[in-house]
Enzyme design. Structure first.
Site, PDB file in Angstrom:
ATOM      1  N   ARG A  48       2.404  -2.165  -7.805  1.00 49.28           N
ATOM      2  CA  ARG A  48       1.092  -1.776  -8.336  1.00 49.28           C
ATOM      3  C   ARG A  48       1.073  -1.820  -9.867  1.00 49.28           C
ATOM      4  O   ARG A  48       0.119  -2.303 -10.466  1.00 49.28           O
ATOM      5  CB  ARG A  48       0.695  -0.369  -7.868  1.00 49.28           C
ATOM      6  CG  ARG A  48       0.346  -0.294  -6.406  1.00 49.28           C
ATOM      7  CD  ARG A  48       0.075   1.124  -5.980  1.00 49.28           C
ATOM      8  NE  ARG A  48       1.253   1.953  -6.271  1.00 49.28           N
ATOM      9  CZ  ARG A  48       1.232   3.258  -6.465  1.00 49.28           C
ATOM     10  NH1 ARG A  48       0.099   3.928  -6.394  1.00 49.28           N
ATOM     11  NH2 ARG A  48       2.336   3.924  -6.701  1.00 49.28           N
ATOM     12  N   ASN A 108      -1.838   1.415  -2.893  1.00 47.58           N
ATOM     13  CA  ASN A 108      -1.001   1.342  -1.700  1.00 47.58           C
ATOM     14  C   ASN A 108      -1.821   1.765  -0.498  1.00 47.58           C
ATOM     15  O   ASN A 108      -2.686   2.631  -0.604  1.00 47.58           O
ATOM     16  CB  ASN A 108       0.209   2.267  -1.829  1.00 47.58           C
ATOM     17  CG  ASN A 108       1.283   1.703  -2.720  1.00 47.58           C
ATOM     18  OD1 ASN A 108       1.335   0.516  -2.995  1.00 47.58           O
ATOM     19  ND2 ASN A 108       2.164   2.572  -3.201  1.00 47.58           N
TER      20      ASN A 108
END
Length: 94
Positions: free
Chosen positions: A23, A41
């Site tokens: 990320r 996520n």
């Protein structure tokens, strides 16, 4: 960027993409390419991305997502075009 050339993609990335800094790396990549949107996520261990940019930039972004992270192993990346929302930056959602 000319708003008329903006496109938006909803992207799901599966594979080894959690627990490897994916990320944060994606946010850095997006900001370097001036892609707007977000990354998060998902409970099924995939990563979800909403990306807004022109067609050429989105192509570069997707290529990098698939091939350039040093520790991730992308098994699949699916994207579909969605409506542009006009995000101001790229952020990590929790």
């Amino acid at each position: 960027m000319d708003r008329e050339n903006l496109r938006a993609l909803h992207i799901i990335v599966k594979g080894r993409v959690q627990g490897v800094g994916f990320r944060y790396w994606t946010r850095s990549l997006a900001r370097s390419l001036k892609v707007k949107g977000w990354v998060c996520n998902r409970a099924d261990f995939s990563v979800e991305i909403l990306a807004e940019a022109d067609t050429e930039t989105l192509g570069e972004f997707i290529y990098a997502l698939k091939h350039e992270h040093p520790y991730a192993r992308v098994e699949s990346l699916n994207s579909e075009e969605v409506q542009v929302k006009g995000y101001a930056d790229f952020r990590i959602e929790v």
